[in-house]
Design a protein around this motif. Structure first.
Motif, short mmCIF file in Angstrom:
data_model
loop_
_atom_site.label_atom_id
_atom_site.label_comp_id
_atom_site.label_asym_id
_atom_site.label_seq_id
_atom_site.Cartn_x
_atom_site.Cartn_y
_atom_site.Cartn_z
N ASP A 144 12.00 -10.34 -64.80
CA ASP A 144 11.61 -10.95 -66.07
C ASP A 144 10.95 -12.31 -65.84
O ASP A 144 9.96 -12.65 -66.50
CB ASP A 144 12.84 -11.10 -66.98
CG ASP A 144 12.49 -11.72 -68.32
OD1 ASP A 144 11.73 -11.08 -69.07
OD2 ASP A 144 12.98 -12.83 -68.61
N LYS A 145 11.48 -13.07 -64.89
CA LYS A 145 10.94 -14.39 -64.59
C LYS A 145 9.66 -14.31 -63.76
O LYS A 145 8.77 -15.18 -63.88
CB LYS A 145 11.97 -15.22 -63.82
CG LYS A 145 13.25 -15.53 -64.58
CD LYS A 145 13.02 -16.60 -65.63
CE LYS A 145 14.34 -17.02 -66.25
NZ LYS A 145 14.14 -18.06 -67.32
N LEU A 146 9.57 -13.30 -62.90
CA LEU A 146 8.46 -13.22 -61.96
C LEU A 146 7.84 -11.82 -62.03
O LEU A 146 8.23 -10.93 -61.28
CB LEU A 146 8.95 -13.51 -60.54
CG LEU A 146 7.85 -13.78 -59.51
CD1 LEU A 146 7.27 -15.18 -59.71
CD2 LEU A 146 8.41 -13.66 -58.09
N PRO A 147 6.88 -11.60 -62.93
CA PRO A 147 6.27 -10.28 -63.06
C PRO A 147 5.53 -9.86 -61.78
O PRO A 147 5.07 -10.71 -61.01
CB PRO A 147 5.29 -10.45 -64.23
CG PRO A 147 5.03 -11.92 -64.29
CD PRO A 147 6.29 -12.59 -63.84
N GLU A 166 3.39 -17.76 -60.63
CA GLU A 166 3.03 -16.96 -61.80
C GLU A 166 3.23 -15.47 -61.58
O GLU A 166 2.90 -14.67 -62.45
CB GLU A 166 1.57 -17.23 -62.17
CG GLU A 166 1.30 -18.67 -62.56
CD GLU A 166 -0.15 -18.91 -62.89
OE1 GLU A 166 -0.97 -18.01 -62.65
OE2 GLU A 166 -0.46 -20.01 -63.40
N GLY A 167 3.78 -15.08 -60.45
CA GLY A 167 4.01 -13.67 -60.18
C GLY A 167 4.25 -13.46 -58.71
O GLY A 167 4.17 -14.39 -57.90
N GLY A 168 4.57 -12.23 -58.34
CA GLY A 168 4.83 -11.92 -56.94
C GLY A 168 4.91 -10.43 -56.73
O GLY A 168 4.77 -9.63 -57.66
N VAL A 169 5.17 -10.05 -55.49
CA VAL A 169 5.25 -8.64 -55.13
C VAL A 169 6.67 -8.34 -54.65
O VAL A 169 7.57 -9.18 -54.73
CB VAL A 169 4.21 -8.29 -54.05
CG1 VAL A 169 2.80 -8.43 -54.62
CG2 VAL A 169 4.37 -9.18 -52.82
N CYS A 170 6.87 -7.12 -54.14
CA CYS A 170 8.22 -6.68 -53.79
C CYS A 170 8.88 -7.61 -52.78
O CYS A 170 10.09 -7.87 -52.86
CB CYS A 170 8.20 -5.25 -53.28
SG CYS A 170 7.15 -4.95 -51.83
N GLN A 171 8.10 -8.13 -51.83
CA GLN A 171 8.66 -9.05 -50.84
C GLN A 171 9.25 -10.29 -51.50
O GLN A 171 10.35 -10.73 -51.16
CB GLN A 171 7.57 -9.46 -49.85
CG GLN A 171 7.99 -10.52 -48.86
CD GLN A 171 6.85 -10.94 -47.96
OE1 GLN A 171 6.23 -10.10 -47.32
NE2 GLN A 171 6.55 -12.23 -47.93
N ASP A 172 8.53 -10.84 -52.48
CA ASP A 172 9.01 -12.05 -53.17
C ASP A 172 10.26 -11.75 -53.99
O ASP A 172 11.22 -12.52 -53.98
CB ASP A 172 7.91 -12.59 -54.09
CG ASP A 172 6.62 -12.84 -53.34
OD1 ASP A 172 6.64 -13.66 -52.40
OD2 ASP A 172 5.61 -12.21 -53.67
N HIS A 173 10.25 -10.63 -54.71
CA HIS A 173 11.42 -10.25 -55.50
C HIS A 173 12.65 -10.09 -54.62
O HIS A 173 13.75 -10.55 -54.97
CB HIS A 173 11.14 -8.95 -56.25
CG HIS A 173 10.06 -9.07 -57.27
ND1 HIS A 173 9.19 -8.04 -57.56
CD2 HIS A 173 9.68 -10.11 -58.07
CE1 HIS A 173 8.34 -8.43 -58.51
NE2 HIS A 173 8.63 -9.68 -58.82
#
Length: 269
Positions: A144-147, A166-173
């Motif tokens: 929710d915080k990081l689409p 403003e967003g990220g990918v699976c690694q960031d999540h």
């Protein structure tokens, strides 16, 4: 329920000038465990280089050490094989391996819990039936915080940097989840592997998710990017304290050559 998945994975490096010397650590052989078995020989074929040795690292990952041929301008790593998986609903079970469980409480530069991660865990509150429910709530809060957004982070982006963006990918999540769970007192680790997509066969990258350890149950997986725990569509390949310890391909080279990387990946039933 069982599922058989076939993987064809090509990693193609092109260099703009001949490479003098390079070494690559390749973690692309799936882990064998209850519920995940290789049913046809898993092959790692090399063009433009040669395998120097195969070993199991301190976290139980199968690693191929590959040297790049001197003077080459291309390196191709081609992985193929089939894996049989049983429905496991994200539960890996008791901790195994040479590394003690407390190892996975240790922060790394990519997973250090700073102000952003601590604020995230505080926002969760305490109104949960158990710690597993809280972990699922954390996963939902992260996405929710990081689409999911491609191109705004890279392999060096830390959990704190990603959370402030403003967003990220699976690694960031996964890094944010790992950092937060360790801050909450749970051992956690990064997982790299393959995911069979329901809407397409061709992909341009491997997948990454996280696992956290809970008393009396053991390790449980959480795919933050997709909002659920891994099932029989997921192939676990490598685990690490963060992405760097579980990266599919990681290495070094001498010389001024610039590289272009193209990944072709198919995962299908």
């Amino acid at each position: 329920m069982t599922m058989k998945l076939r993987v064809e994975h090509i990693t193609h490096y092109q260099y703009d000038s001949p490479v003098r010397y390079a070494l690559q650590q390749v973690r692309l052989t799936p882990k064998e465990r209850p519920g995940q078995q290789l049913i046809h020989d898993w092959t790692v074929a090399i063009e433009g280089g040669s395998r120097q040795l195969h070993y199991t690292d301190h976290l139980g990952n199968g690693v191929d050490l590959i040297s790049v041929d001197s003077g080459t301008s291309e390196l191709v790593i081609r992985c193929t094989g089939e894996v049989e998986l049983v429905t496991w609903d994200g539960v890996i079970g008791p901790h195994r391996g040479a590394m003690p469980l407390w190892t996975f409480l240790r922060p790394t530069p990519l997973t250090r819990a700073g102000r952003g991660v601590r604020s995230l865990t505080a926002e969760l509150g305490r109104d949960f039936v158990n710690d597993i429910e809280r972990a699922h709530a954390l996963s939902a809060l992260i996405i929710d915080k990081l689409p999911y957004r491609i191109g705004v982070t890279d392999a060096e982006t830390t959990a704190e940097q990603a959370l402030a963006g403003e967003g990220g990918v699976c690694q960031d999540h996964a890094h944010i989840f790992v950092a937060a769970m360790r801050h909450l007192g749970h051992p956690a680790r990064y997982v790299s592997g393959y995911l069979m997509m329901n809407d397409r066969t061709h992909q341009d990258a491997t997948h990454g998710w996280a696992e956290a350890h809970f008393d009396h149950i053991g390790w449980i997986g959480f795919d933050v990017s997709n909002g659920h725990s891994p099932d029989q569509r997921y192939i676990r390949v490598a685990t690490g304290l963060d992405y760097q310890g579980a990266a599919p391909v990681r290495g070094m080279r001498y010389g001024a050559a610039q590289e272009n990387l193209v990944v072709q990946l198919q995962v299908q039933q």
